[in-house]
Design an enzyme around this catalytic site. Structure first.
Site, PDB file in Angstrom:
ATOM      1  N   GLY A  13       0.826  -1.017  -0.028  1.00 47.98           N
ATOM      2  CA  GLY A  13       0.083  -0.025   0.274  1.00 47.98           C
ATOM      3  C   GLY A  13       0.757   1.298   0.001  1.00 47.98           C
ATOM      4  O   GLY A  13       2.043   1.230  -0.559  1.00 47.98           O
ATOM      5  N   VAL A  15       2.146   2.808   2.371  1.00 52.08           N
ATOM      6  CA  VAL A  15       3.512   2.577   3.149  1.00 52.08           C
ATOM      7  C   VAL A  15       4.462   1.608   2.501  1.00 52.08           C
ATOM      8  O   VAL A  15       5.533   1.853   2.375  1.00 52.08           O
ATOM      9  CB  VAL A  15       3.052   2.424   4.733  1.00 52.08           C
ATOM     10  CG1 VAL A  15       4.306   2.064   5.448  1.00 52.08           C
ATOM     11  CG2 VAL A  15       2.624   3.649   5.138  1.00 52.08           C
ATOM     12  N   LEU A 165       6.687   8.599   7.245  1.00 53.38           N
ATOM     13  CA  LEU A 165       6.477   9.418   5.930  1.00 53.38           C
ATOM     14  C   LEU A 165       5.087  10.055   5.892  1.00 53.38           C
ATOM     15  O   LEU A 165       4.061   9.530   6.244  1.00 53.38           O
ATOM     16  CB  LEU A 165       6.476   8.408   4.737  1.00 53.38           C
ATOM     17  CG  LEU A 165       5.760   7.277   4.538  1.00 53.38           C
ATOM     18  CD1 LEU A 165       4.376   8.104   3.854  1.00 53.38           C
ATOM     19  CD2 LEU A 165       6.293   6.480   3.870  1.00 53.38           C
ATOM     20  N   ALA A 166       5.037  11.253   5.265  1.00 56.28           N
ATOM     21  CA  ALA A 166       3.690  11.983   4.857  1.00 56.28           C
ATOM     22  C   ALA A 166       3.315  11.693   3.401  1.00 56.28           C
ATOM     23  O   ALA A 166       4.484  11.712   2.681  1.00 56.28           O
ATOM     24  CB  ALA A 166       3.764  13.202   5.147  1.00 56.28           C
ATOM     25  N   ALA A 270      -3.664  27.064   8.924  1.00 56.87           N
ATOM     26  CA  ALA A 270      -4.934  26.921   9.303  1.00 56.87           C
ATOM     27  C   ALA A 270      -5.460  26.412   7.989  1.00 56.87           C
ATOM     28  O   ALA A 270      -4.974  26.433   6.637  1.00 56.87           O
ATOM     29  CB  ALA A 270      -5.593  28.251   9.414  1.00 56.87           C
ATOM     30  N   SER A 271      -6.591  25.604   8.056  1.00 51.55           N
ATOM     31  CA  SER A 271      -7.143  24.858   6.989  1.00 51.55           C
ATOM     32  C   SER A 271      -8.683  24.417   7.088  1.00 51.55           C
ATOM     33  O   SER A 271      -9.158  24.686   8.050  1.00 51.55           O
ATOM     34  CB  SER A 271      -6.470  23.427   6.580  1.00 51.55           C
ATOM     35  OG  SER A 271      -6.491  22.594   7.723  1.00 51.55           O
ATOM     36  N   CYS A 278      -4.583   8.823   8.607  1.00 45.68           N
ATOM     37  CA  CYS A 278      -3.765   8.397   9.908  1.00 45.68           C
ATOM     38  C   CYS A 278      -4.317   9.183  11.139  1.00 45.68           C
ATOM     39  O   CYS A 278      -4.495   8.543  12.050  1.00 45.68           O
ATOM     40  CB  CYS A 278      -2.474   8.807   9.433  1.00 45.68           C
ATOM     41  SG  CYS A 278      -1.399   7.344   8.734  1.00 45.68           S
ATOM     42  N   LYS A 281      -7.971   8.360  12.653  1.00 47.50           N
ATOM     43  CA  LYS A 281      -7.796   7.044  12.952  1.00 47.50           C
ATOM     44  C   LYS A 281      -6.763   7.030  14.372  1.00 47.50           C
ATOM     45  O   LYS A 281      -7.101   6.293  15.364  1.00 47.50           O
ATOM     46  CB  LYS A 281      -7.061   6.074  11.901  1.00 47.50           C
ATOM     47  CG  LYS A 281      -6.639   4.760  12.054  1.00 47.50           C
ATOM     48  CD  LYS A 281      -6.135   4.023  10.952  1.00 47.50           C
ATOM     49  CE  LYS A 281      -5.008   4.216  10.349  1.00 47.50           C
ATOM     50  NZ  LYS A 281      -3.730   3.896  11.160  1.00 47.50           N
TER      51      LYS A 281
HETATM   52  P1  NAD Z   1      -3.080   0.610   2.498  1.00 45.84           P
HETATM   53  O1  NAD Z   1      -4.464  -0.107   2.664  1.00 45.84           O
HETATM   54  O2  NAD Z   1      -2.891   1.457   1.526  1.00 45.84           O
HETATM   55  O3  NAD Z   1      -2.043  -0.630   2.214  1.00 45.84           O
HETATM   56  C1  NAD Z   1      -2.324  -2.098   3.112  1.00 45.84           C
HETATM   57  C2  NAD Z   1      -2.497  -3.297   2.031  1.00 45.84           C
HETATM   58  O4  NAD Z   1      -2.168  -4.362   2.793  1.00 45.84           O
HETATM   59  C3  NAD Z   1      -3.322  -3.263   1.178  1.00 45.84           C
HETATM   60  O5  NAD Z   1      -2.826  -3.257  -0.161  1.00 45.84           O
HETATM   61  C4  NAD Z   1      -4.009  -4.850   1.650  1.00 45.84           C
HETATM   62  O6  NAD Z   1      -4.410  -5.574   0.347  1.00 45.84           O
HETATM   63  C5  NAD Z   1      -2.938  -5.504   2.124  1.00 45.84           C
HETATM   64  N1  NAD Z   1      -3.101  -6.506   3.016  1.00 45.84           N
HETATM   65  C6  NAD Z   1      -4.077  -6.821   3.984  1.00 45.84           C
HETATM   66  N2  NAD Z   1      -4.037  -7.730   4.674  1.00 45.84           N
HETATM   67  C7  NAD Z   1      -2.936  -8.558   4.000  1.00 45.84           C
HETATM   68  C8  NAD Z   1      -2.658  -9.850   4.150  1.00 45.84           C
HETATM   69  N3  NAD Z   1      -2.905 -10.621   5.224  1.00 45.84           N
HETATM   70  N4  NAD Z   1      -1.696 -10.234   3.393  1.00 45.84           N
HETATM   71  C9  NAD Z   1      -1.098  -9.613   2.344  1.00 45.84           C
HETATM   72  N5  NAD Z   1      -1.585  -8.309   2.282  1.00 45.84           N
HETATM   73  C10 NAD Z   1      -2.386  -7.853   3.129  1.00 45.84           C
HETATM   74  O7  NAD Z   1      -2.483   1.062   3.859  1.00 45.84           O
HETATM   75  P2  NAD Z   1      -1.435   2.079   4.183  1.00 45.84           P
HETATM   76  O8  NAD Z   1      -1.803   3.355   4.002  1.00 45.84           O
HETATM   77  O9  NAD Z   1      -0.180   1.600   3.514  1.00 45.84           O
HETATM   78  O10 NAD Z   1      -1.278   1.941   5.666  1.00 45.84           O
HETATM   79  C11 NAD Z   1      -0.596   0.538   6.228  1.00 45.84           C
HETATM   80  C12 NAD Z   1      -0.260   0.893   7.717  1.00 45.84           C
HETATM   81  O11 NAD Z   1       0.655   1.899   7.630  1.00 45.84           O
HETATM   82  C13 NAD Z   1      -1.280   1.333   8.628  1.00 45.84           C
HETATM   83  O12 NAD Z   1      -1.263   0.784   9.865  1.00 45.84           O
HETATM   84  C14 NAD Z   1      -1.149   2.911   8.736  1.00 45.84           C
HETATM   85  O13 NAD Z   1      -1.678   3.257   9.907  1.00 45.84           O
HETATM   86  C15 NAD Z   1       0.225   2.919   8.603  1.00 45.84           C
HETATM   87  N6  NAD Z   1       0.976   4.347   8.173  1.00 45.84           N
HETATM   88  C16 NAD Z   1       0.271   5.035   7.149  1.00 45.84           C
HETATM   89  C17 NAD Z   1       0.818   6.015   6.668  1.00 45.84           C
HETATM   90  C18 NAD Z   1       0.399   6.770   5.475  1.00 45.84           C
HETATM   91  O14 NAD Z   1       0.724   7.931   5.178  1.00 45.84           O
HETATM   92  N7  NAD Z   1      -0.491   6.112   4.744  1.00 45.84           N
HETATM   93  C19 NAD Z   1       1.779   6.785   7.164  1.00 45.84           C
HETATM   94  C20 NAD Z   1       2.432   5.894   8.191  1.00 45.84           C
HETATM   95  C21 NAD Z   1       1.998   4.666   8.807  1.00 45.84           C
HETATM   96  C1  UDX Z   2       0.641  12.276   8.735  1.00 49.72           C
HETATM   97  C2  UDX Z   2       2.049  12.316   9.334  1.00 49.72           C
HETATM   98  O1  UDX Z   2       2.687  13.883   8.869  1.00 49.72           O
HETATM   99  C3  UDX Z   2       2.829  11.377   9.012  1.00 49.72           C
HETATM  100  O2  UDX Z   2       4.170  11.898   9.748  1.00 49.72           O
HETATM  101  C4  UDX Z   2       2.516   9.992   9.388  1.00 49.72           C
HETATM  102  O3  UDX Z   2       3.530   8.964   9.075  1.00 49.72           O
HETATM  103  C5  UDX Z   2       0.980   9.765   8.688  1.00 49.72           C
HETATM  104  O4  UDX Z   2       0.257  10.707   8.727  1.00 49.72           O
HETATM  105  P1  UDX Z   2      -0.049  12.410   5.916  1.00 49.72           P
HETATM  106  O5  UDX Z   2      -1.410  12.162   6.481  1.00 49.72           O
HETATM  107  O6  UDX Z   2       0.073  11.792   4.891  1.00 49.72           O
HETATM  108  O7  UDX Z   2       0.793  12.231   7.094  1.00 49.72           O
HETATM  109  O8  UDX Z   2      -0.136  14.059   5.744  1.00 49.72           O
HETATM  110  P2  UDX Z   2       0.271  15.628   6.561  1.00 49.72           P
HETATM  111  O9  UDX Z   2       1.055  16.344   5.810  1.00 49.72           O
HETATM  112  O10 UDX Z   2       0.404  15.286   7.890  1.00 49.72           O
HETATM  113  O11 UDX Z   2      -1.422  16.358   6.337  1.00 49.72           O
HETATM  114  C6  UDX Z   2      -2.453  15.608   6.969  1.00 49.72           C
HETATM  115  C7  UDX Z   2      -3.551  16.464   7.019  1.00 49.72           C
HETATM  116  O12 UDX Z   2      -3.326  17.680   7.538  1.00 49.72           O
HETATM  117  C8  UDX Z   2      -3.906  16.914   5.452  1.00 49.72           C
HETATM  118  O13 UDX Z   2      -5.180  17.024   5.215  1.00 49.72           O
HETATM  119  C9  UDX Z   2      -3.064  18.529   5.406  1.00 49.72           C
HETATM  120  O14 UDX Z   2      -3.775  19.098   4.504  1.00 49.72           O
HETATM  121  C10 UDX Z   2      -3.379  18.896   6.768  1.00 49.72           C
HETATM  122  N1  UDX Z   2      -2.337  19.877   7.297  1.00 49.72           N
HETATM  123  C11 UDX Z   2      -1.145  19.761   7.426  1.00 49.72           C
HETATM  124  C12 UDX Z   2      -2.938  21.190   7.686  1.00 49.72           C
HETATM  125  O15 UDX Z   2      -4.273  21.405   7.682  1.00 49.72           O
HETATM  126  N2  UDX Z   2      -2.080  22.091   8.235  1.00 49.72           N
HETATM  127  C13 UDX Z   2      -0.935  22.026   8.209  1.00 49.72           C
HETATM  128  O16 UDX Z   2      -0.277  22.889   9.004  1.00 49.72           O
HETATM  129  C14 UDX Z   2      -0.300  20.721   7.836  1.00 49.72           C
END
Ligand code: NAD
Ligand code: UDX
Length: 469
Positions: A13, A15, A165-166, A270-271, A278, A281
């Site tokens: 996904g 991440v 990562l963001a 501000a937004s 994330c 949740k």
């Molecule tokens: P995502 O939904 O994009 O990806 C997750 C993937 O895992 C999906 O493609 C799904 O099909 C797969 N999957 C689920 N169960 C599985 C299994 N049993 N075997 C194989 N594949 C399986 O999710 P994401 O945004 O990548 O987030 C993943 C985790 O990382 C979450 O816990 C999230 O909170 C955390 N995270 C996300 C971000 C972000 O910016 N999206 C940043 C930091 C941490």
């Molecule tokens: C966030 C965290 O930044 C990252 O470290 C973590 O791993 C995952 O969650 P992300 O959600 O991808 O990352 O983006 P981020 O840049 O944090 O923005 C989140 C939301 O806040 C967006 O809707 C953005 O527009 C909003 N935002 C951000 C504001 O409204 N004001 C700001 O000053 C910064």
């Protein structure tokens, strides 16, 4: 410590994909296989013309360099697990929709299924790394499951290695992270496993940025970091309401406050409200954790960060209705931006969804334009957000346009919901010509030059500015 040569990442996904693609790029001596159950997603990662499943600046360049060399994408989860000496679990952990803790707790079903799969198919020892964001002490449950199901001569060491990562800046965040956090048991084996993973990152991350802590601290640090980042936005958004009521300007206030080096100037924009998969949740997760630990005051404190965000979105859509003479029924409103932030096609928890839902409830006609979000995704999000309304009825009120200019044609108001750079550079005089008068612009992202637009003839309302339209 084991020298890692084969990595498997479960979950391709937002991440797992970018993170492990960067590991492959930076560590040509390590074979990295990213596995997922979702065939369409894996096919997209493997697509010959690099039409990857997620839009992320710089990602296709990384995949182009490493794919087929030491980076592979596959649906063969079992083979990936069997061959690896280190496994990242990077599956989704969404908020539970039903059952105990519904609406707050993280759904750990995918983490557990992946863990059980590792236990079931492994024939040799593994380092299992929790990459997904999880509640505190999840690693302990993973360890119990792995140990209860392992074969003789299979050792499992569990690490927590949350991802910071963001989206939109994932590649530069991964190339130069502020820190890499690794949590392990403080036993000799735990510390060895930690050193093995640190060895992978040290191929490109300076060692003083690789932090080793206990497992539970690592898990909690991830929730804490997101909660504190989101709290800054809710704080600045709360102040934006005061600015609008008093004539102060939130940009000036944030600038002045952020100049204090103890506060710092980042993340104070501000937004219309924060979105993304994330922040909400993880805070709800923290609220649930606090409640489970019988800390109701702590839970209430963090819950308010999410409530302020809901208030900010509602306040914005109410402002649109109030300003358009208390009714938007039958009026055309252009919504520029549907992604939760710029430079991503991700729409999870995007504020735009809430705004459009509110406009739809007021029986307005909405034209949406976003440069990256797929049309199918917009329809899926609106169908989920607007219950009991078939898509064909939603489509009577909502259309998707191919450009910002087209979306604004014939509209009474333009609402900027995402800070895409191209919205700053639109030919606003041309937009003005095509709109009904008086023509309103509501800037939910502080990106336009309000004075310039007023000179053209627009009536402009900006988050956190008290001036009259
Ligand atoms: P995502 O939904 O994009 O990806 C997750 C993937 O895992 C999906 O493609 C799904 O099909 C797969 N999957 C689920 N169960 C599985 C299994 N049993 N075997 C194989 N594949 C399986 O999710 P994401 O945004 O990548 O987030 C993943 C985790 O990382 C979450 O816990 C999230 O909170 C955390 N995270 C996300 C971000 C972000 O910016 N999206 C940043 C930091 C941490
Ligand atoms: C966030 C965290 O930044 C990252 O470290 C973590 O791993 C995952 O969650 P992300 O959600 O991808 O990352 O983006 P981020 O840049 O944090 O923005 C989140 C939301 O806040 C967006 O809707 C953005 O527009 C909003 N935002 C951000 C504001 O409204 N004001 C700001 O000053 C910064």
């Amino acid at each position: 410590p084991v020298k890692v040569t084969k990595i498997c990442c479960i979950g391709a996904g937002y991440v797992g994909g970018p993170t492990c693609a960067v590991i492959a790029l930076k560590c040509p001596h390590i074979t990295v296989t990213i596995v997922d159950l979702n065939q369409a997603r894996v096919d997209a990662w493997n697509s010959p013309d690099f039409k990857l499943p997620i839009y992320e600046p710089g990602l296709d360049d990384v995949v182009r360099q490493a794919r087929g060399r030491n980076l592979f994408f596959s649906t063969d989860v079992d083979k990936g697990i069997k061959e690896a000496d280190l496994i990242f679990v990077s599956v989704n952990t969404p908020t539970k929709k039903s059952g105990v803790g519904a609406g707050f707790a993280a759904d750990l079903n995918y983490v557990e299924l992946a863990t059980r799969r590792i236990a079931h198919v492994s024939e040799s020892s593994k380092i299992v790394v929790e990459k997904s964001t999880v509640p505190c002490r999840t690693a302990e449950s993973m360890r119990t499951i792995l140990e209860a199901n392992s074969k003789p001569n299979c050792r499992f060491d569990i690490l927590s290695n949350p991802e910071f990562l963001a989206e939109g800046t994932a590649i530069s965040d991964l190339f130069g992270p502020d820190r890499v956090l690794i949590g392990s048991l403080q036993t000799p084996e735990g510390k060895d496993a930690c050193a093995s993973l640190a060895g992978v990152y040290s191929n490109w991350v300076p060692t003083n940025r690789i932090l080793s802590v206990g497992l539970w601290s690592s898990e909690l640090s991830k929730l804490a970091a997101n909660a504190m980042l989101a709290q800054r936005i809710s704080s600045v958004n709360a102040l934006s309401a005061i600015c609008e009521a008093t004539g102060a300007n939130i940009d000036e206030v944030a600038h002045a406050v952020g100049y204090d080096s103890r506060v710092g100037n980042k993340f104070l924009r501000a937004s219309v409200g924060f979105g993304g998969s994330c922040f909400q949740k993880d805070i709800l997760n923290l609220v649930y954790l606090s409640e489970s630990l019988h800390l109701p005051e702590v839970a209430a404190y963090w819950r308010q960060v999410v409530e302020m965000n809901e208030y900010q979105k509602k306040r914005f859509s109410k402002n649109v209705v109030d300003t358009l003479f208390n009714t938007i029924t039958g009026k055309r409103i252009a919504v520029l931006g549907f992604a939760f932030k710029a430079d991503t096609g991700d729409t999870r928890e995007s504020a735009a969804i809430t705004l459009i839902k509110d406009f739809q409830a007021e029986r307005a006609l909405v034209n949406i334009y976003d440069p990256q979000v797929e049309h199918n995704q917009i329809w899926a999000d609106l169908t989920e957000a607007i219950p009991n309304t078939p898509l064909e009825n939603i489509k009577k009120q909502v259309t998707i346009s191919a450009s910002a200019l087209e979306a604004c044609k014939g509209a009474e108001a333009v609402v900027i919901a995402t800070e895409w750079k191209e919205f700053r550079d639109i030919d606003w005089a041309l937009v003005y010509e095509g709109m009904n008068k008086p023509a309103f612009v509501f800037d939910g992202r502080l990106i336009i030059d309000a004075e310039k637009l007023r000179k053209i003839g627009f009536k402009v309302k900006t988050i956190g500015r008290g001036e009259r339209v």
